[in-house]
Design a protein around this motif. Structure first.
Motif, PDB file in Angstrom:
ATOM      1  N   ARG A   1       0.835  -1.206   0.000  1.00 31.03           N
ATOM      2  CA  ARG A   1       0.000   0.000   0.000  1.00 31.03           C
ATOM      3  C   ARG A   1       0.868   1.253   0.000  1.00 31.03           C
ATOM      4  NH1 ARG A   1      -3.147  -1.432   3.852  1.00 31.03           N
ATOM      5  NH2 ARG A   1      -2.026  -0.446   5.571  1.00 31.03           N
ATOM      6  N   ASP A   2       1.949   1.219   0.793  1.00 31.52           N
ATOM      7  CA  ASP A   2       2.850   2.372   0.851  1.00 31.52           C
ATOM      8  C   ASP A   2       3.598   2.572  -0.465  1.00 31.52           C
ATOM      9  OD1 ASP A   2       2.057   2.847   3.417  1.00 31.52           O
ATOM     10  OD2 ASP A   2       3.844   1.993   4.375  1.00 31.52           O
ATOM     11  N   GLU A   3       3.899   1.487  -1.154  1.00 27.28           N
ATOM     12  CA  GLU A   3       4.532   1.600  -2.475  1.00 27.28           C
ATOM     13  C   GLU A   3       3.588   2.301  -3.445  1.00 27.28           C
ATOM     14  OE1 GLU A   3       5.518  -2.353  -3.596  1.00 27.28           O
ATOM     15  OE2 GLU A   3       7.194  -2.539  -2.181  1.00 27.28           O
ATOM     16  N   CYS A   4       2.308   2.001  -3.305  1.00 24.59           N
ATOM     17  CA  CYS A   4       1.296   2.661  -4.130  1.00 24.59           C
ATOM     18  C   CYS A   4       1.242   4.154  -3.827  1.00 24.59           C
ATOM     19  CB  CYS A   4      -0.070   2.010  -3.888  1.00 24.59           C
ATOM     20  SG  CYS A   4      -1.448   2.765  -4.787  1.00 24.59           S
ATOM     21  N   VAL A   5       1.322   4.487  -2.537  1.00 27.28           N
ATOM     22  CA  VAL A   5       1.321   5.905  -2.123  1.00 27.28           C
ATOM     23  C   VAL A   5       2.524   6.627  -2.726  1.00 27.28           C
ATOM     24  CG1 VAL A   5       1.625   7.460  -0.155  1.00 27.28           C
ATOM     25  CG2 VAL A   5       0.024   5.541   0.009  1.00 27.28           C
ATOM     26  N   ALA A   6       3.700   6.002  -2.655  1.00 27.06           N
ATOM     27  CA  ALA A   6       4.911   6.617  -3.210  1.00 27.06           C
ATOM     28  C   ALA A   6       4.793   6.810  -4.715  1.00 27.06           C
ATOM     29  CB  ALA A   6       6.131   5.750  -2.886  1.00 27.06           C
ATOM     30  N   SER A   7       4.197   5.837  -5.360  1.00 28.75           N
ATOM     31  CA  SER A   7       3.996   5.936  -6.803  1.00 28.75           C
ATOM     32  C   SER A   7       3.042   7.076  -7.144  1.00 28.75           C
ATOM     33  CB  SER A   7       3.453   4.611  -7.335  1.00 28.75           C
ATOM     34  OG  SER A   7       3.227   4.676  -8.712  1.00 28.75           O
ATOM     35  N   SER A   8       2.008   7.236  -6.331  1.00 22.92           N
ATOM     36  CA  SER A   8       1.050   8.332  -6.544  1.00 22.92           C
ATOM     37  C   SER A   8       1.704   9.679  -6.296  1.00 22.92           C
ATOM     38  CB  SER A   8      -0.156   8.159  -5.627  1.00 22.92           C
ATOM     39  OG  SER A   8      -0.862   6.979  -5.933  1.00 22.92           O
ATOM     40  N   ALA A   9       2.579   9.742  -5.296  1.00 27.27           N
ATOM     41  CA  ALA A   9       3.294  10.986  -5.015  1.00 27.27           C
ATOM     42  C   ALA A   9       4.169  11.377  -6.202  1.00 27.27           C
ATOM     43  CB  ALA A   9       4.151  10.824  -3.760  1.00 27.27           C
ATOM     44  N   ALA A  10       4.818  10.380  -6.795  1.00 26.36           N
ATOM     45  CA  ALA A  10       5.655  10.644  -7.961  1.00 26.36           C
ATOM     46  C   ALA A  10       4.815  11.118  -9.139  1.00 26.36           C
ATOM     47  CB  ALA A  10       6.445   9.390  -8.330  1.00 26.36           C
ATOM     48  N   ALA A  11       3.622  10.544  -9.272  1.00 27.48           N
ATOM     49  CA  ALA A  11       2.751  10.906 -10.392  1.00 27.48           C
ATOM     50  C   ALA A  11       2.213  12.328 -10.251  1.00 27.48           C
ATOM     51  CB  ALA A  11       1.596   9.914 -10.496  1.00 27.48           C
ATOM     52  N   THR A  12       1.950  12.740  -9.008  1.00 28.76           N
ATOM     53  CA  THR A  12       1.384  14.073  -8.778  1.00 28.76           C
ATOM     54  C   THR A  12       2.446  15.131  -8.511  1.00 28.76           C
ATOM     55  OG1 THR A  12       1.160  13.654  -6.400  1.00 28.76           O
ATOM     56  CG2 THR A  12      -0.704  13.064  -7.809  1.00 28.76           C
ATOM     57  N   GLY A  13       3.627  14.695  -8.048  1.00 31.17           N
ATOM     58  CA  GLY A  13       4.678  15.648  -7.687  1.00 31.17           C
ATOM     59  C   GLY A  13       4.383  16.370  -6.384  1.00 31.17           C
ATOM     60  N   LYS A  14       3.469  15.828  -5.588  1.00 32.27           N
ATOM     61  CA  LYS A  14       3.070  16.462  -4.327  1.00 32.27           C
ATOM     62  C   LYS A  14       3.656  15.687  -3.155  1.00 32.27           C
ATOM     63  CE  LYS A  14      -1.279  18.253  -6.211  1.00 32.27           C
ATOM     64  NZ  LYS A  14      -2.761  18.238  -6.113  1.00 32.27           N
TER      65      LYS A  14
ATOM     66  N   LYS B   1      12.785   9.999  -2.750  1.00 30.72           N
ATOM     67  CA  LYS B   1      12.646   9.645  -4.163  1.00 30.72           C
ATOM     68  C   LYS B   1      11.998  10.769  -4.954  1.00 30.72           C
ATOM     69  CE  LYS B   1      12.449   4.640  -3.459  1.00 30.72           C
ATOM     70  NZ  LYS B   1      11.575   3.431  -3.478  1.00 30.72           N
ATOM     71  N   LEU B   2      11.061  11.456  -4.328  1.00 31.02           N
ATOM     72  CA  LEU B   2      10.402  12.569  -5.000  1.00 31.02           C
ATOM     73  C   LEU B   2      11.385  13.712  -5.217  1.00 31.02           C
ATOM     74  CD1 LEU B   2       7.684  13.373  -6.139  1.00 31.02           C
ATOM     75  CD2 LEU B   2       7.093  14.376  -3.940  1.00 31.02           C
ATOM     76  N   SER B   3      12.244  13.947  -4.231  1.00 27.19           N
ATOM     77  CA  SER B   3      13.275  14.966  -4.375  1.00 27.19           C
ATOM     78  C   SER B   3      14.211  14.637  -5.527  1.00 27.19           C
ATOM     79  CB  SER B   3      14.081  15.086  -3.074  1.00 27.19           C
ATOM     80  OG  SER B   3      15.191  15.937  -3.248  1.00 27.19           O
ATOM     81  N   ASP B   4      14.544  13.350  -5.639  1.00 30.07           N
ATOM     82  CA  ASP B   4      15.427  12.915  -6.719  1.00 30.07           C
ATOM     83  C   ASP B   4      14.724  13.027  -8.068  1.00 30.07           C
ATOM     84  OD1 ASP B   4      17.969  11.620  -7.542  1.00 30.07           O
ATOM     85  OD2 ASP B   4      16.646  10.015  -8.169  1.00 30.07           O
ATOM     86  N   LEU B   5      13.456  12.634  -8.103  1.00 28.65           N
ATOM     87  CA  LEU B   5      12.692  12.676  -9.348  1.00 28.65           C
ATOM     88  C   LEU B   5      12.532  14.106  -9.860  1.00 28.65           C
ATOM     89  CD1 LEU B   5      10.944  11.065 -11.397  1.00 28.65           C
ATOM     90  CD2 LEU B   5       8.990  11.523  -9.911  1.00 28.65           C
ATOM     91  N   LYS B   6      12.238  15.020  -8.947  1.00 32.22           N
ATOM     92  CA  LYS B   6      12.014  16.422  -9.333  1.00 32.22           C
ATOM     93  C   LYS B   6      13.283  17.261  -9.245  1.00 32.22           C
ATOM     94  CE  LYS B   6       7.607  15.771  -9.913  1.00 32.22           C
ATOM     95  NZ  LYS B   6       6.997  15.835 -11.262  1.00 32.22           N
ATOM     96  N   ASP B   7      14.363  16.642  -8.714  1.00 27.78           N
ATOM     97  CA  ASP B   7      15.632  17.348  -8.518  1.00 27.78           C
ATOM     98  C   ASP B   7      15.396  18.661  -7.761  1.00 27.78           C
ATOM     99  OD1 ASP B   7      18.332  17.620  -8.579  1.00 27.78           O
ATOM    100  OD2 ASP B   7      18.463  18.290 -10.660  1.00 27.78           O
ATOM    101  N   ASP B   8      14.679  18.538  -6.656  1.00 24.90           N
ATOM    102  CA  ASP B   8      14.275  19.697  -5.871  1.00 24.90           C
ATOM    103  C   ASP B   8      14.648  19.477  -4.406  1.00 24.90           C
ATOM    104  OD1 ASP B   8      13.049  21.821  -4.601  1.00 24.90           O
ATOM    105  OD2 ASP B   8      11.204  21.692  -5.773  1.00 24.90           O
ATOM    106  N   ALA B   9      15.539  20.309  -3.886  1.00 24.70           N
ATOM    107  CA  ALA B   9      16.007  20.168  -2.505  1.00 24.70           C
ATOM    108  C   ALA B   9      14.946  20.527  -1.478  1.00 24.70           C
ATOM    109  CB  ALA B   9      17.238  21.038  -2.292  1.00 24.70           C
TER     110      ALA B   9
END
Length: 380
Positions: free
Chosen positions: A165-178, A197-205
């Motif tokens: 379930r948490d993997e799904c949440v992380a995937s949704s976060a990546a999809a929304t960027g939120k 992972k979201l920081s890495d994906l968006k390259d945002d500190a």
């Protein structure tokens, strides 16, 4: 009877009875007790096509029926194809990129086609359709696909296993960027992993600041510095601040190391070593004279050029540089100024000399004799 049991039972019956079952359509009675309407699962075999039956090879015959089925919008022709799995694939293609789940149900009555339900559920943004998939892992994959497509992490709550379930949440976060979506994870470590992972994906500190664990937060900031971030990000790092500046110095130059420790600290020296990484010319970018010349003295191990030692003005550092060169060729020990240091260098490295003056400075006569013989040999 449940829809899922119906699919499994029909599939089992078909595998047992073979192609004759398809012709007889005896399985219609089996599925008639299911909750869904009979016309959603009953698929009648279509009449044979002479042009397909005349094909010289079974593969050509199957291809012909598949094309006929597609062009004529006749799923019943799929039942003319050899093999249950191939028949099901043919039927499932009628649901491709659409929201009609009926072809998936018909296909799965022949052979399990979970991907068909996934595609329709994703397109329809309807996770309820995932319930038609029997295997839990594939059903969870379906729910995650819908959550990503709908950009709605709340859908992930339909998954029972916490980690999945948490993997799904992380995937949704990546999809929304939120990054706030990561907070829906029920595990602290996985929440932080989601944010990192979201920081890495968006390259945002900025996402790094939301990480709860101090070590992971530091690692997040350092990753951003390595990628492209300014050295100022290192000020936000805790225990690994010196390491962060060292990483920044490798990309931005050794001058960054002035922000690490005191002038003679181990941490600053470590930073300089990381910054130059064996490139002697980078030593000249170090503001501090002492640190710059120590850097040059270290470089001769990799680049044994006398010109490097010749530009060092501090006597002690210059002697150290010439001694290091002496390890490669004993003649360089003659450049060492401090008497004891010079004597030690000559004593250790005369075997690599080509200049007879080296031998003259050795104290023991027998050593001088051996030295002259070695010098003559080294010249040739």
């Amino acid at each position: 009877m449940s829809n899922r049991w119906c699919n499994v039972a029909a599939e089992s019956w078909l595998r047992t009875c073979g192609s004759a079952a398809l012709l007889a359509l005896g399985f219609v009675a089996l599925v008639s007790g299911c909750s869904r309407k009979s016309d959603t699962t009953t698929l009648v075999i279509a009449s044979a096509r002479p042009n397909c039956e005349q094909a010289s090879e079974p593969s050509r015959r199957d291809y012909c029926y598949e094309e006929e089925a597609r062009q004529g919008n006749s799923r019943g022709l799929c039942l003319r194809i050899g093999g249950a799995k191939e028949q099901a694939r043919c039927v499932a293609r009628f649901a491709s990129e659409g929201t009609d789940v009926v072809p998936c149900r018909q296909a799965s009555a022949i052979y399990p086609m979970p991907d068909c339900f996934v595609n329709v559920a994703r397109t329809a943004r309807n996770a309820a359709l995932c319930a038609e998939i029997v295997k839990e892992e594939l059903r969870d994959n379906c729910v995650q696909a819908v959550a990503e497509a709908a950009q709605d992490a709340a859908i992930c709550q339909q998954i029972k296993a916490p980690q999945r379930r948490d993997e799904c949440v992380a995937s949704s976060a990546a999809a929304t960027g939120k990054v706030e979506v990561c907070s829906k994870s029920g595990n602290a470590q996985r929440r932080d992993e989601c944010r990192r992972k979201l920081s890495d994906l968006k390259d945002d500190a900025e996402f790094c600041a939301t990480i709860e664990d101090a070590n992971m937060r530091d690692a997040c900031y350092i990753e951003r510095v390595v990628r492209k971030g300014p050295a100022d990000l290192c000020e936000k790092v805790g225990a690994r601040k010196a390491d962060c500046f060292a990483q920044a110095a490798r990309r931005l130059g050794p001058a960054i190391c002035e922000r690490v420790g005191s002038p003679d600290s181990t941490s600053r020296r470590f930073c300089y070593r990381r910054a130059v990484e064996g490139e002697a010319q980078l030593c000249n970018d170090i503001p501090s004279l002492t640190e710059r010349e120590e850097c040059l003295a270290q470089m001769v191990k990799k680049t044994p050029e006398p010109v490097i030692c010749a530009q060092i003005t501090t006597a002690e550092i210059a002697d150290d540089c010439w001694t290091k060169l002496g390890e490669k060729q004993g003649d360089h020990c003659l450049q060492v100024k401090q008497a004891d240091h010079r004597r030690w260098c000559l004593q250790e490295h005369w075997r690599k000399a080509t200049d007879p003056r080296v031998c003259a400075e050795l104290r023991a006569p027998e050593l001088q004799t051996a030295c002259r013989a070695r010098v003559a040999l080294n010249k040739h």
